[in-house]
Design a protein around this motif. Structure first.
Motif, PDB file in Angstrom:
ATOM      1  N   GLY A  17       9.343 -67.603  44.440  1.00 31.39           N
ATOM      2  CA  GLY A  17       7.972 -67.432  44.878  1.00 31.39           C
ATOM      3  C   GLY A  17       7.755 -66.977  46.020  1.00 31.39           C
ATOM      4  N   LEU A  56      12.134 -61.827  52.614  1.00 36.62           N
ATOM      5  CA  LEU A  56      12.043 -61.440  53.906  1.00 36.62           C
ATOM      6  C   LEU A  56      11.862 -62.792  54.841  1.00 36.62           C
ATOM      7  CD1 LEU A  56      12.546 -59.262  56.037  1.00 36.62           C
ATOM      8  CD2 LEU A  56      10.069 -58.794  55.843  1.00 36.62           C
ATOM      9  N   LEU A  57      10.625 -63.181  54.239  1.00 35.59           N
ATOM     10  CA  LEU A  57       9.959 -64.578  54.723  1.00 35.59           C
ATOM     11  C   LEU A  57      11.078 -65.496  54.886  1.00 35.59           C
ATOM     12  CD1 LEU A  57       6.537 -65.102  53.579  1.00 35.59           C
ATOM     13  CD2 LEU A  57       7.042 -64.246  55.737  1.00 35.59           C
ATOM     14  N   TYR A  72       1.201 -62.116  55.771  1.00 34.08           N
ATOM     15  CA  TYR A  72       1.971 -61.703  54.794  1.00 34.08           C
ATOM     16  C   TYR A  72       1.881 -62.836  53.597  1.00 34.08           C
ATOM     17  CZ  TYR A  72       4.296 -57.629  56.556  1.00 34.08           C
ATOM     18  OH  TYR A  72       4.290 -56.301  56.856  1.00 34.08           O
ATOM     19  N   PRO A 100       8.879 -64.646  49.128  1.00 35.13           N
ATOM     20  CA  PRO A 100       9.489 -63.214  49.430  1.00 35.13           C
ATOM     21  C   PRO A 100      10.867 -63.452  50.393  1.00 35.13           C
ATOM     22  CG  PRO A 100       7.411 -63.297  50.611  1.00 35.13           C
ATOM     23  CD  PRO A 100       7.423 -64.466  49.677  1.00 35.13           C
ATOM     24  N   PHE A 115      17.993 -53.702  61.438  1.00 35.97           N
ATOM     25  CA  PHE A 115      17.251 -52.712  61.776  1.00 35.97           C
ATOM     26  C   PHE A 115      15.828 -53.010  62.366  1.00 35.97           C
ATOM     27  CE2 PHE A 115      13.939 -49.389  61.111  1.00 35.97           C
ATOM     28  CZ  PHE A 115      14.549 -48.130  61.139  1.00 35.97           C
ATOM     29  N   LEU A 116      15.335 -54.347  61.882  1.00 33.96           N
ATOM     30  CA  LEU A 116      14.212 -54.744  62.505  1.00 33.96           C
ATOM     31  C   LEU A 116      14.365 -55.524  63.934  1.00 33.96           C
ATOM     32  CD1 LEU A 116      12.456 -56.301  59.543  1.00 33.96           C
ATOM     33  CD2 LEU A 116      11.587 -54.413  60.688  1.00 33.96           C
ATOM     34  N   ASN A 129       0.958 -61.446  43.884  1.00 36.85           N
ATOM     35  CA  ASN A 129       1.663 -62.174  42.590  1.00 36.85           C
ATOM     36  C   ASN A 129       0.491 -62.334  41.530  1.00 36.85           C
ATOM     37  OD1 ASN A 129       4.260 -62.024  42.889  1.00 36.85           O
ATOM     38  ND2 ASN A 129       4.648 -63.459  44.328  1.00 36.85           N
ATOM     39  N   ILE A 138       6.015 -56.943  45.923  1.00 30.60           N
ATOM     40  CA  ILE A 138       6.462 -57.500  47.050  1.00 30.60           C
ATOM     41  C   ILE A 138       7.525 -56.775  47.791  1.00 30.60           C
ATOM     42  CG2 ILE A 138       8.043 -59.509  47.631  1.00 30.60           C
ATOM     43  CD1 ILE A 138       6.817 -61.102  45.829  1.00 30.60           C
ATOM     44  N   VAL A 156       7.302 -53.163  56.236  1.00 29.85           N
ATOM     45  CA  VAL A 156       7.713 -53.619  57.714  1.00 29.85           C
ATOM     46  C   VAL A 156       8.420 -52.471  58.431  1.00 29.85           C
ATOM     47  CG1 VAL A 156       8.659 -55.337  58.916  1.00 29.85           C
ATOM     48  CG2 VAL A 156       7.467 -55.843  57.184  1.00 29.85           C
ATOM     49  N   VAL A 157       9.510 -51.873  57.697  1.00 35.12           N
ATOM     50  CA  VAL A 157      10.403 -50.931  58.313  1.00 35.12           C
ATOM     51  C   VAL A 157       9.768 -49.598  58.271  1.00 35.12           C
ATOM     52  CG1 VAL A 157      12.378 -49.573  57.618  1.00 35.12           C
ATOM     53  CG2 VAL A 157      12.453 -51.901  57.608  1.00 35.12           C
ATOM     54  N   PHE A 193       2.784 -63.772  59.950  1.00 30.54           N
ATOM     55  CA  PHE A 193       3.404 -64.446  58.898  1.00 30.54           C
ATOM     56  C   PHE A 193       2.255 -65.010  58.025  1.00 30.54           C
ATOM     57  CE2 PHE A 193       7.679 -64.528  61.017  1.00 30.54           C
ATOM     58  CZ  PHE A 193       8.144 -64.587  59.881  1.00 30.54           C
ATOM     59  N   ILE A 238       1.050 -61.781  49.861  1.00 30.75           N
ATOM     60  CA  ILE A 238       2.033 -61.795  48.687  1.00 30.75           C
ATOM     61  C   ILE A 238       1.537 -62.792  47.568  1.00 30.75           C
ATOM     62  CG2 ILE A 238       4.305 -62.457  48.216  1.00 30.75           C
ATOM     63  CD1 ILE A 238       5.199 -61.460  51.204  1.00 30.75           C
ATOM     64  N   THR A 276       7.148 -55.833  51.504  1.00 31.34           N
ATOM     65  CA  THR A 276       8.154 -56.087  52.715  1.00 31.34           C
ATOM     66  C   THR A 276       8.789 -54.915  53.103  1.00 31.34           C
ATOM     67  OG1 THR A 276       9.834 -56.603  50.953  1.00 31.34           O
ATOM     68  CG2 THR A 276       8.509 -58.503  52.069  1.00 31.34           C
ATOM     69  N   GLY A 277       9.092 -53.722  52.470  1.00 28.59           N
ATOM     70  CA  GLY A 277       9.581 -52.453  52.746  1.00 28.59           C
ATOM     71  C   GLY A 277       8.765 -51.902  53.878  1.00 28.59           C
ATOM     72  N   PHE A 290      18.667 -54.225  56.758  1.00 26.76           N
ATOM     73  CA  PHE A 290      17.374 -54.524  56.982  1.00 26.76           C
ATOM     74  C   PHE A 290      17.010 -55.114  57.893  1.00 26.76           C
ATOM     75  CE2 PHE A 290      13.425 -56.411  55.251  1.00 26.76           C
ATOM     76  CZ  PHE A 290      12.712 -55.053  55.376  1.00 26.76           C
TER      77      PHE A 290
END
Lengths: 318, 299
Positions: free
Chosen positions: B142, B146-147, A294, B144, B238-239, A302, A253, A260-261, A291, A298, A257-258, B235
């Motif tokens: 469950g 970021l979401l 994603y 993430p 940055f976005l 998992n 995960i 994205v950057v 979204f 994810i 998500t990393g 983070f």
């Protein structure tokens, strides 16, 4: 391996993933409608042009009707059309970007596990030597640095400094030539993406190796005269894998998500770049689509990790 | 390893009896001997000082545009140069330190306020409350980070308070789970049973008997939680969904600088180095605290 229990488990999880995806996209769908800004409006429009555009995207209908249409589309796998680029279907777009992101992520994951475990094992078998201190300190530095910081250092080093030193003969070219990157383009982003997690894997491997290496069966193996390399690889490493496997889920995960950057920094045309771009463009239909993707990605990742546990650790059954 | 008991005492007594020790004194002694943790703490003191100074004074106004030629490198008047709009990078870096510390410490305080009582109650009383809390923890794990954070920011809008709330939403589970586990194991111990037999009320048992004994792991978890929160804010910024202009955040400063990395790398390097050093210092301190507060490590 694929017993009846496992299949039922996969079925249950798939249903759960589907519900999560629906829930996430619903929240984002409703949330996005509260945001300010409008991709369709422009000062240069006359008459009912704006109303016509709204009508084209069914944005003039009540929210509940829009939501119903969105849900019906989602169930069929149709995420609608881009607000900024009229006529561009979102589903194939994000599906392609998903595979690009997955390619980078897979490389990063390989790097993470490979380098992380190598560092951890070396640090453990040379405990309290200068090498151990060097690797342990590097790993603290590694997980203390945000990936965009690592990425900027790497870019400075390989794209700017190396280019200056060799007079532009050899340097890392930022960007992507095709849909999918080749190995020359991918290694640096994969490194930046994986390094923080490699540090965590290294720490975990070191700790569990140190625990395992003092066990009686290791002494037995050595006493039998098994070669040291074999002791480390076959007897010690295998048993020190378990703690590493337990963080595989968060790790995957984190890499997703990393991304994205990293994708934005390195100009990789994946889901992460689209994500930032669509927020910037106020292309809310794509935001919802990204979204949704994603959440699905994810969920599947998992599930994959949980199934991997069964393969690696025979004590686990579902 | 040899004990550090004063040699004079040992000679006087004639035996190798150690002075009576308690956990906190021991921990402090061990922490002082950990050079990395000490260096980390000193650096953090510096960051705190800078952040405090920035409240009343910065070399230039952090939002003033055109003070320097845009992209200009470091000079005497502007030690860290100017950014893409010609603002003074040093001033912005100082205010950024404030933002990072407020986000890190603020998040962790909220997490403590939320996680400790909930975790204690869940672990001690068990029953439906524990079931509900455990279920919520699993649900949040469950989805993430970021979401969760992005959805929160979308719904609440980006401001400093809302970003802290969004990060708390992704971080409260760690502390709650830890405290719950501690309460779960401590409630079976004799001293808790004795307190119960003595007629102590649950609140007193929880906060006077269980909490003090769980304090070590809680402190360590909180110390590691601060850099995690700072990292997450950077983070988000940055976005572009975190702290909004003109308020500087190390994350958004780096985002701004990275597009100019070829011509003026100082714009991205300044916040990147400050951020990494701060996170590193917190992590070294957390490592030091964890080793120091572990009673099994008697040295």
């Amino acid at each position: 391996m694929l017993s009846r229990g496992t299949l039922i488990y996969i079925g249950q999880r798939t249903v759960l993933i589907a519900f999560t995806v629906l829930a996430v996209s619903s929240i984002v769908f409703l949330g996005v409608h509260r945001l300010p800004g409008d991709a369709l409006f422009s000062e240069r429009m006359h008459g009912n042009e704006y109303a016509a555009r709204l009508h084209y995207y069914h944005l003039d209908e009540p929210l509940i009707v829009q939501y119903r249409d969105f849900m019906l589309g989602l169930v069929r796998g149709d995420l609608g059309e881009s607000l900024v680029n009229k006529g561009v279907k979102i589903s194939p777009l994000v599906a392609r970007e998903l595979t690009v992101s997955a390619e980078v992520g897979a490389f990063a994951l390989l790097f993470t596990i490979g380098v992380g475990m190598l560092f951890g094992v070396v640090a453990a078998i040379r405990q309290n030597s200068w090498l151990d201190y060097l690797l342990t300190t590097t790993s603290v530095i590694g997980y203390s640095m945000p990936n965009f910081v690592i990425a900027s250092f790497l870019l400075l080093l390989f794209a700017v400094w190396l280019g200056n030193v060799t007079n532009g003969a050899y340097y890392f070219a930022i960007g992507w030539t095709g849909t999918y990157g080749n190995i020359g383009e991918i290694w640096l982003p994969a490194f930046a993406l994986g390094f923080p997690y490699a540090s965590i894997v290294a720490r975990l491997t070191r700790a569990s190796m140190l625990e395992v290496i003092r066990q009686d069966y290791i002494r037995t193996a050595r006493a039998k005269g098994v070669r040291e390399a074999l002791v480390v690889i076959r007897h010690a490493l295998r048993n020190s894998l378990i703690p590493v496997i337990t963080i595989l889920g968060p790790l995957v995960i984190g890499i997703i998500t990393g991304g994205v950057v990293i994708e934005n920094i390195f100009g990789i045309p994946g889901l992460g770049k689209e994500f930032a771009q669509s927020i910037l463009n106020r292309d809310y239909n794509i935001v919802i689509g990204v979204f949704t993707m994603y959440a699905a990605m994810i969920g599947v990742a998992n599930l994959g990790v949980d199934l991997l546990y069964v393969v690696i650790d025979p004590r686990i059954r579902y | 390893m040899a004990t550090a008991a004063p040699a004079a005492t040992t000679e006087l007594l004639g035996t190798a009896v150690r002075a009576q020790s308690n956990l906190w004194a021991d921990a402090w002694r061990r922490l002082r001997r950990n050079r990395l943790a000490l260096a980390g703490s000193l650096y953090l003191l510096l960051v705190v000082a800078v952040a405090l100074i920035a409240v009343v004074w910065t070399p230039y106004r952090m939002s003033a545009v055109g003070l320097v030629a845009p992209y200009e490198g470091p000079s005497l008047a502007h030690p860290l140069g100017g950014d893409t709009l010609g603002r003074d990078v040093l001033s912005r870096l100082m205010v950024g330190a404030q933002i990072s510390l407020v986000v890190g410490v603020g998040t962790q305080l909220l997490v403590l306020l939320l996680g400790v009582p909930i975790g204690l109650a869940a672990g001690y009383f068990r029953g439906w409350f524990d079931g509900a809390v455990s279920f919520l923890i699993n649900v949040f794990y469950g989805i993430p980070d970021l979401l969760i954070a992005l959805i929160m920011v979308f719904l609440l809008g980006p401001s400093l308070t809302n970003i802290i709330i969004a990060i708390v939403a992704t971080r409260w589970m760690d502390m709650t789970r830890l405290v719950r586990g501690q309460a779960l194991s401590l409630r079976e111990r004799e001293f808790v049973e004795a307190a119960r037999a003595g007629g102590a009320k649950p609140a007193k048992i929880l906060f006077r008997h269980i909490l003090p004994n769980a304090l070590g792991p809680i402190i360590v978890q909180a110390t590691f939680g601060i850099p995690a929160a700072i990292l997450f804010e950077a983070f988000l910024s940055f976005l572009g969904v975190g702290i909004q202009e003109p308020t500087p955040s190390w994350g958004s400063m780096a985002a701004q600088g990275i597009v100019a990395i070829r011509i003026s790398p100082h714009i991205v390097l300044a916040p990147a180095i400050a951020l990494s050093l701060t996170l590193m210092a917190f992590n070294f301190m957390g490592d030091g605290l964890r080793d120091a507060l572990d009673p099994r490590q008697k040295r």
